[in-house]
Design an enzyme around this catalytic site. Structure first.
Site, short mmCIF file in Angstrom:
data_model
loop_
_atom_site.label_atom_id
_atom_site.label_comp_id
_atom_site.label_asym_id
_atom_site.label_seq_id
_atom_site.Cartn_x
_atom_site.Cartn_y
_atom_site.Cartn_z
N LYS A 108 14.05 7.80 12.35
CA LYS A 108 14.43 8.28 11.01
C LYS A 108 15.81 8.92 11.02
O LYS A 108 16.58 8.78 10.07
CB LYS A 108 13.36 9.24 10.46
CG LYS A 108 12.07 8.52 10.06
CD LYS A 108 12.32 7.41 9.04
CE LYS A 108 11.03 6.81 8.51
NZ LYS A 108 11.28 5.75 7.51
N TYR B 223 9.36 8.36 16.46
CA TYR B 223 9.41 8.30 14.99
C TYR B 223 10.59 9.10 14.46
O TYR B 223 11.38 8.61 13.64
CB TYR B 223 8.10 8.81 14.40
CG TYR B 223 8.08 8.79 12.88
CD1 TYR B 223 8.04 9.97 12.15
CD2 TYR B 223 8.12 7.59 12.18
CE1 TYR B 223 8.03 9.96 10.76
CE2 TYR B 223 8.12 7.56 10.79
CZ TYR B 223 8.06 8.75 10.09
OH TYR B 223 8.07 8.73 8.72
N ASP C 36 8.57 -9.89 6.24
CA ASP C 36 8.45 -8.96 7.36
C ASP C 36 9.88 -8.50 7.65
O ASP C 36 10.73 -9.33 8.00
CB ASP C 36 7.84 -9.68 8.58
CG ASP C 36 7.64 -8.76 9.77
OD1 ASP C 36 8.38 -7.75 9.90
OD2 ASP C 36 6.75 -9.04 10.59
N VAL C 37 10.15 -7.23 7.48
CA VAL C 37 11.54 -6.75 7.61
C VAL C 37 12.09 -6.83 9.03
O VAL C 37 13.27 -6.59 9.25
CB VAL C 37 11.75 -5.32 7.04
CG1 VAL C 37 11.41 -5.26 5.56
CG2 VAL C 37 11.00 -4.27 7.84
N ARG D 146 0.83 -1.20 0.00
CA ARG D 146 0.00 0.00 0.00
C ARG D 146 0.87 1.26 0.00
O ARG D 146 2.10 1.17 0.06
CB ARG D 146 -0.92 0.00 1.21
CG ARG D 146 -0.18 -0.02 2.52
CD ARG D 146 -1.12 0.02 3.71
NE ARG D 146 -0.35 0.05 4.96
CZ ARG D 146 -0.88 0.29 6.15
NH1 ARG D 146 -2.16 0.51 6.28
NH2 ARG D 146 -0.12 0.28 7.22
N GLY D 147 0.21 2.38 -0.07
CA GLY D 147 0.89 3.67 0.07
C GLY D 147 1.96 3.91 -0.98
O GLY D 147 1.81 3.57 -2.16
N ILE D 148 3.05 4.49 -0.52
CA ILE D 148 4.15 4.85 -1.42
C ILE D 148 4.77 3.60 -2.05
O ILE D 148 5.11 3.60 -3.23
CB ILE D 148 5.20 5.68 -0.64
CG1 ILE D 148 4.62 7.05 -0.29
CG2 ILE D 148 6.49 5.84 -1.44
CD1 ILE D 148 5.43 7.81 0.74
N ASN E 6 11.49 0.78 1.73
CA ASN E 6 10.35 1.66 1.86
C ASN E 6 9.51 1.38 3.11
O ASN E 6 8.91 2.28 3.67
CB ASN E 6 9.46 1.54 0.60
CG ASN E 6 8.08 2.09 0.84
OD1 ASN E 6 7.86 3.30 0.83
ND2 ASN E 6 7.13 1.21 1.08
#
Lengths: 257, 296
Positions: A182, A178, A83-84, A37-39, A108
């Site tokens: 990052k 978060y 699953d990363v 999904r998403g990006i 991603n």
């Protein structure tokens, strides 16, 4: 003639399941995590439209109906369950694709941790581990495991989707877990860029900016994933070795650490 | 303390601790001094008794002295900072995981009733809450998150990462300082100086990094962004949130590294000066032990 060769190639793919990866005629290969999904989904769609082979991973392929639709329409899109946060699974996938040159490894997959878990005075510290496992360990382990495949490719790119929230200089408060995940992955990838420079591997960090993708739904101003991804693919195309280790926005503009 | 330069300040305090210190505190620190006193308070001339236990020392009323809480105070930079702050006339809450093994700290505390040892593992979140509850009425001028670990030297090499080492280094270096900030924010806000200091590292500067030590570096970058954002969020309460890199210091942490190292006492003295001179406009800035700015 080319059509015949391609038809033969596709026939091999359909007739010999389990033989491993189908041959790619003059195209490139991208491996995308979190592609359901998403990006991530949009990256899968647009790279497939360019004729690339897309190894599209996600945690629950059986639920990824949009991704399945893309794969059904594009035989060069392969869905892989991953699953990363499962380091053994990453090793297994790297082993499966050990003879595949991967031009772009696209880290991603990412999670936000949830706004309510990160309010000062009420921080939920269990969230730290979960967020770091996906946002920091995942990309680093993927890079480590697929190093050889990337080095064997034409384009040799390891791209991690970071965030403007991970820019310390541009900080606006809040979202401690978060943000720190990052910026931690920014540091890890910057380090990696330095260490892999001699192998000609390009390591990049791209911040897509807020979009109406699921992870950051509700935050304004929002861009449409399809528009942002189009620009980001162009930025990835233009990422050269002397830019390795850079942290850029979706349009290629350099962001401060 | 504002009307003297901090060098003069340190000099005078060390020479004339009780008279000048008392005058300055009377002028500037009266609310703190009054808050610290209780009806049971002994006179300012109370002497220390070498065998005084932690329970007998009053948790309130450090005689109007400014208060600093230092984590990881049993050795290295934390121990040196404990000595420095004690010498500068502060009341020091010196925490460490194993007080029973902290011989030098114990002897400091035995000679100085204003060095109070508290057992604390910064990865134990409920222990942090319990310590904050114990000290709930004490204004804390400087909350000094010093405790830190490297994560290990043989687990952070590309090609042989041992990823489960990340949890521990993040727990100590990132979660610990953030949890301490959460737990003690009211104590700091109630104080005169209102400072939260985290000992970070230039190894956490992404601009300066060249490779290796992935987990340690990432943990320091992570605590940098956490504290930088906390500085933004706590500005309204007048709290100064500071990040200070200590320099390359000759401690167990750096053992065996072929680098020019400075003595812990020197680093501590320089950090003390930097902290002493902190103002709200320096909140959230990545500083080094010389007071200069480091790039993110």
């Amino acid at each position: 003639m080319r059509v015949v060769v391609r038809a033969l190639a596709l026939a091999c793919f359909f007739l010999l399941p389990g033989m491993g990866t189908p041959p790619v005629e003059g195209g490139h290969t991208v491996l995308i995590t979190g592609s359901n999904r998403g990006i991530g989904l949009e990256f899968a769609r647009q790279y497939a439209a360019r004729g690339w082979r897309v190894i599209a991973t996600c945690r629950h392929p059986e639920k990824a109906v949009n991704l399945q639709a893309i794969a059904a329409a594009n035989p060069q899109v392969i869905i892989e369950k991953l699953d990363v946060t499962d380091l053994g699974a990453i090793d297994a996938l790297a082993h499966k694709y050990r003879d595949t040159a991967i031009d772009v490894l696209l880290n991603n997959a990412g999670i936000s941790g949830g706004l309510n878990n990160q309010r000062f005075g009420h921080i939920n510290y269990a969230t730290f581990h979960d967020v770091y496992a996906v946002n920091v360990v995942g990309p680093l382990k993927m890079a480590e495991a697929f190093q050889t495949q990337v080095a064997a490719s034409d384009l040799k790119k390891i791209i991690t989707i970071s965030s403007t929230a991970g820019s310390i200089a541009n900080s606006t408060g809040l979202l401690y877990i978060y943000r720190s995940s990052k910026t931690a992955v920014n540091m890890a990838m910057r380090n990696l860029a330095n260490e892999l420079q001699a192998k000609g591997i390009i390591v990049g960090l791209i911040a897509p900016g807020p979009t109406n993708a699921d992870v950051v739904k509700g935050r304004v101003p929002l861009g449409k994933p399809e528009d942002r991804v189009k620009v980001m693919i162009d930025v990835i195309d233009r990422f050269t070795l002397d830019m390795s280790g850079s942290f850029v926005a979706y349009d290629g503009k350099v962001l401060p650490w | 303390m504002a009307f003297l330069s901090f060098t003069q300040n340190a000099f005078f305090l060390s020479l004339r601790r009780f008279s000048l210190g008392g005058l300055m505190l009377a002028m500037l620190g009266l609310p703190t001094f009054l808050a610290a006193c209780s009806p049971d308070e002994k006179t300012a001339e109370q002497k220390s008794t070498p065998d005084k236990t932690v329970e007998e020392q009053t948790p309130l009323g450090p005689e109007g002295r400014p208060v600093v809480l230092i984590t990881g105070s049993n050795r290295g930079i934390g121990l040196a900072l404990t000595k420095e702050y004690a010498n500068q006339g502060w009341h020091v809450i010196a925490t460490c995981r194993h007080p029973e093994k902290a011989d030098i700290l114990q002897s400091l505390s035995a000679k100085n009733p204003h060095v109070v040892i508290e057992k604390l593992d910064v990865t134990d979140l409920s222990a942090i809450d319990a310590l904050a509850a114990k000290y709930k009425d004490m204004p804390i001028d400087v909350l000094l998150s010093n405790a830190g670990i490297s994560g290990g030297r043989d687990v952070q090499t590309l090609g042989s990462f041992k990823y489960d080492a990340i949890d521990k280094v993040m727990a100590v270096n990132v979660i610990g300082p953030l949890k301490l900030a959460e737990a003690f924010v009211d104590n700091v806000a109630a104080s005169k100086q209102k400072k939260m200091v985290t000992i970070t590292s230039t190894q956490g500067s992404i601009t300066k990094t060249f490779g290796i030590s992935y987990f340690y570096r990432s943990s320091k970058t992570a605590v940098n962004i956490v504290m930088h954002n906390l500085a933004i969020d706590l500005k309204d309460r007048g709290i100064i949130v500071s990040l200070i890199s200590p320099g390359m210091v000759d401690t167990d942490f750096m053992k065996g590294l072929p680098l020019p190292l400075i003595p812990p006492a020197q680093s501590a003295a320089m950090i003390y000066k930097v902290v002493d001179g902190l103002t709200l406009d320096k909140s959230g800035v990545f500083l080094n032990h010389r007071g200069g700015e480091e790039p993110w």
